[in-house]
Scaffold this motif. Sequence first.
Motif, PDB file in Angstrom:
ATOM      1  N   TYR A  23      10.862   1.401   4.700  1.00  0.00           N
ATOM      2  CA  TYR A  23      10.596   0.110   5.312  1.00  0.00           C
ATOM      3  C   TYR A  23      10.134   0.302   6.746  1.00  0.00           C
ATOM      4  O   TYR A  23      10.595   1.198   7.438  1.00  0.00           O
ATOM      5  CB  TYR A  23      11.854  -0.768   5.331  1.00  0.00           C
ATOM      6  N   ASN A  24       9.240  -0.569   7.178  1.00  0.00           N
ATOM      7  CA  ASN A  24       8.803  -0.556   8.563  1.00  0.00           C
ATOM      8  C   ASN A  24       8.695  -2.008   9.016  1.00  0.00           C
ATOM      9  O   ASN A  24       7.627  -2.600   8.957  1.00  0.00           O
ATOM     10  CB  ASN A  24       7.468   0.186   8.705  1.00  0.00           C
ATOM     11  N   ASN A  25       9.829  -2.569   9.409  1.00  0.00           N
ATOM     12  CA  ASN A  25       9.948  -3.953   9.839  1.00  0.00           C
ATOM     13  C   ASN A  25       9.648  -4.923   8.693  1.00  0.00           C
ATOM     14  O   ASN A  25       8.699  -5.695   8.758  1.00  0.00           O
ATOM     15  CB  ASN A  25       9.040  -4.224  11.037  1.00  0.00           C
ATOM     16  N   PRO A  26      10.465  -4.875   7.618  1.00  0.00           N
ATOM     17  CA  PRO A  26      10.249  -5.787   6.493  1.00  0.00           C
ATOM     18  C   PRO A  26      10.390  -7.234   6.940  1.00  0.00           C
ATOM     19  O   PRO A  26      11.242  -7.560   7.760  1.00  0.00           O
ATOM     20  CB  PRO A  26      11.335  -5.397   5.492  1.00  0.00           C
ATOM     21  N   GLU A  27       9.525  -8.081   6.405  1.00  0.00           N
ATOM     22  CA  GLU A  27       9.480  -9.465   6.856  1.00  0.00           C
ATOM     23  C   GLU A  27       9.791 -10.455   5.740  1.00  0.00           C
ATOM     24  O   GLU A  27      10.469 -11.437   5.939  1.00  0.00           O
ATOM     25  CB  GLU A  27       8.102  -9.757   7.443  1.00  0.00           C
ATOM     26  N   SER A  28       9.268 -10.216   4.540  1.00  0.00           N
ATOM     27  CA  SER A  28       9.393 -11.186   3.465  1.00  0.00           C
ATOM     28  C   SER A  28       9.579 -10.463   2.142  1.00  0.00           C
ATOM     29  O   SER A  28       9.227  -9.290   2.000  1.00  0.00           O
ATOM     30  CB  SER A  28       8.137 -12.066   3.410  1.00  0.00           C
ATOM     31  N   ILE A  29      10.138 -11.194   1.181  1.00  0.00           N
ATOM     32  CA  ILE A  29      10.349 -10.626  -0.144  1.00  0.00           C
ATOM     33  C   ILE A  29      10.093 -11.707  -1.180  1.00  0.00           C
ATOM     34  O   ILE A  29      10.387 -12.884  -0.944  1.00  0.00           O
ATOM     35  CB  ILE A  29      11.784 -10.054  -0.271  1.00  0.00           C
ATOM     36  N   VAL A  30       9.507 -11.304  -2.307  1.00  0.00           N
ATOM     37  CA  VAL A  30       9.283 -12.232  -3.408  1.00  0.00           C
ATOM     38  C   VAL A  30       9.516 -11.462  -4.711  1.00  0.00           C
ATOM     39  O   VAL A  30       9.204 -10.273  -4.809  1.00  0.00           O
ATOM     40  CB  VAL A  30       7.869 -12.864  -3.349  1.00  0.00           C
ATOM     41  N   TYR A  31      10.075 -12.157  -5.696  1.00  0.00           N
ATOM     42  CA  TYR A  31      10.391 -11.538  -6.980  1.00  0.00           C
ATOM     43  C   TYR A  31       9.301 -11.848  -8.000  1.00  0.00           C
ATOM     44  O   TYR A  31       8.910 -13.003  -8.177  1.00  0.00           O
ATOM     45  CB  TYR A  31      11.745 -12.050  -7.488  1.00  0.00           C
ATOM     46  N   ASP A  32       8.796 -10.821  -8.660  1.00  0.00           N
ATOM     47  CA  ASP A  32       7.823 -10.951  -9.743  1.00  0.00           C
ATOM     48  C   ASP A  32       8.598 -10.866 -11.051  1.00  0.00           C
ATOM     49  O   ASP A  32       8.891  -9.772 -11.543  1.00  0.00           O
ATOM     50  CB  ASP A  32       6.781  -9.838  -9.627  1.00  0.00           C
ATOM     51  N   GLN A  33       8.927 -12.012 -11.607  1.00  0.00           N
ATOM     52  CA  GLN A  33       9.772 -12.064 -12.804  1.00  0.00           C
ATOM     53  C   GLN A  33       9.098 -11.404 -14.007  1.00  0.00           C
ATOM     54  O   GLN A  33       9.753 -10.716 -14.783  1.00  0.00           O
ATOM     55  CB  GLN A  33      10.128 -13.512 -13.119  1.00  0.00           C
ATOM     56  N   ALA A  34       7.798 -11.585 -14.152  1.00  0.00           N
ATOM     57  CA  ALA A  34       7.089 -11.037 -15.309  1.00  0.00           C
ATOM     58  C   ALA A  34       7.184  -9.511 -15.379  1.00  0.00           C
ATOM     59  O   ALA A  34       7.291  -8.937 -16.460  1.00  0.00           O
ATOM     60  CB  ALA A  34       5.622 -11.470 -15.284  1.00  0.00           C
ATOM     61  N   ALA A  35       7.156  -8.850 -14.234  1.00  0.00           N
ATOM     62  CA  ALA A  35       7.203  -7.385 -14.191  1.00  0.00           C
ATOM     63  C   ALA A  35       8.549  -6.857 -13.704  1.00  0.00           C
ATOM     64  O   ALA A  35       8.711  -5.641 -13.544  1.00  0.00           O
ATOM     65  CB  ALA A  35       6.087  -6.849 -13.307  1.00  0.00           C
ATOM     66  N   ASP A  36       9.496  -7.750 -13.443  1.00  0.00           N
ATOM     67  CA  ASP A  36      10.832  -7.367 -12.977  1.00  0.00           C
ATOM     68  C   ASP A  36      10.765  -6.420 -11.779  1.00  0.00           C
ATOM     69  O   ASP A  36      11.254  -5.298 -11.806  1.00  0.00           O
ATOM     70  CB  ASP A  36      11.636  -6.742 -14.109  1.00  0.00           C
ATOM     71  N   ARG A  37      10.116  -6.905 -10.718  1.00  0.00           N
ATOM     72  CA  ARG A  37       9.989  -6.122  -9.496  1.00  0.00           C
ATOM     73  C   ARG A  37       9.961  -7.072  -8.295  1.00  0.00           C
ATOM     74  O   ARG A  37       9.720  -8.266  -8.432  1.00  0.00           O
ATOM     75  CB  ARG A  37       8.706  -5.285  -9.511  1.00  0.00           C
ATOM     76  N   TYR A  38      10.208  -6.492  -7.139  1.00  0.00           N
ATOM     77  CA  TYR A  38      10.148  -7.232  -5.881  1.00  0.00           C
ATOM     78  C   TYR A  38       8.975  -6.715  -5.066  1.00  0.00           C
ATOM     79  O   TYR A  38       8.649  -5.529  -5.108  1.00  0.00           O
ATOM     80  CB  TYR A  38      11.428  -7.029  -5.069  1.00  0.00           C
ATOM     81  N   PHE A  39       8.374  -7.605  -4.288  1.00  0.00           N
ATOM     82  CA  PHE A  39       7.381  -7.219  -3.298  1.00  0.00           C
ATOM     83  C   PHE A  39       7.989  -7.473  -1.929  1.00  0.00           C
ATOM     84  O   PHE A  39       8.605  -8.523  -1.696  1.00  0.00           O
ATOM     85  CB  PHE A  39       6.094  -8.036  -3.438  1.00  0.00           C
ATOM     86  N   ILE A  40       7.810  -6.529  -1.019  1.00  0.00           N
ATOM     87  CA  ILE A  40       8.350  -6.633   0.337  1.00  0.00           C
ATOM     88  C   ILE A  40       7.205  -6.378   1.315  1.00  0.00           C
ATOM     89  O   ILE A  40       6.505  -5.365   1.215  1.00  0.00           O
ATOM     90  CB  ILE A  40       9.481  -5.612   0.584  1.00  0.00           C
ATOM     91  N   SER A  41       7.019  -7.309   2.259  1.00  0.00           N
ATOM     92  CA  SER A  41       5.984  -7.101   3.279  1.00  0.00           C
ATOM     93  C   SER A  41       6.574  -6.293   4.423  1.00  0.00           C
ATOM     94  O   SER A  41       7.654  -6.592   4.918  1.00  0.00           O
ATOM     95  CB  SER A  41       5.445  -8.439   3.791  1.00  0.00           C
ATOM     96  N   ASN A  42       5.876  -5.256   4.805  1.00  0.00           N
ATOM     97  CA  ASN A  42       6.259  -4.390   5.921  1.00  0.00           C
ATOM     98  C   ASN A  42       5.353  -4.712   7.093  1.00  0.00           C
ATOM     99  O   ASN A  42       4.244  -4.188   7.206  1.00  0.00           O
ATOM    100  CB  ASN A  42       6.104  -2.912   5.545  1.00  0.00           C
ATOM    101  N   LYS A  43       5.851  -5.569   7.960  1.00  0.00           N
ATOM    102  CA  LYS A  43       5.036  -6.086   9.064  1.00  0.00           C
ATOM    103  C   LYS A  43       4.499  -4.974   9.961  1.00  0.00           C
ATOM    104  O   LYS A  43       3.296  -4.892  10.199  1.00  0.00           O
ATOM    105  CB  LYS A  43       5.853  -7.095   9.869  1.00  0.00           C
ATOM    106  N   ALA A  44       5.344  -4.110  10.455  1.00  0.00           N
ATOM    107  CA  ALA A  44       4.899  -3.082  11.396  1.00  0.00           C
ATOM    108  C   ALA A  44       4.125  -1.962  10.702  1.00  0.00           C
ATOM    109  O   ALA A  44       3.311  -1.298  11.322  1.00  0.00           O
ATOM    110  CB  ALA A  44       6.087  -2.509  12.153  1.00  0.00           C
TER     111      ALA A  44
END
Length: 119
Positions: A23-44
């Motif tokens: 991680y490099n300054n994570p900002e947001s997270i969203v769950y992709d239910q269809a693929a059972d995974r999370y996306f995390i935005s690394n701002k920095a």
Amino acid sequence: MIKYFVTLCLLLLVSGISMSQSYNNPESIVYDQAADRYFISNKAGNTIVQLGSDNKMTDFVTTDLNAPKGLLIVGDTLISVNNTSVQGFLLCDASRVFNVVIEGAVFMNDVTSDNKGKL
């Protein structure tokens, strides 16, 4: 939704130091239910990573981002809000399908959609 948030928190806690290096300054997270995974935005880090159900973290988008912040999934597209633009990436392969620069924007932080998927 709370179930997924609690699950993610537990995964992060169990994973500890090894994941924090990705991680490099994570900002947001969203769950992709269809693929059972999370996306995390690394701002920095100017990246978006994905955390799979196998607890493995991999890069999803690594180019042409400007401090990605808010994330949203609409249909087959991951939407990312950057400081001055809104970008869309296909969930299947991370290819960019749009990049809309918002005139006058300097620090956009989040995005939402209505019940028809309009941003």
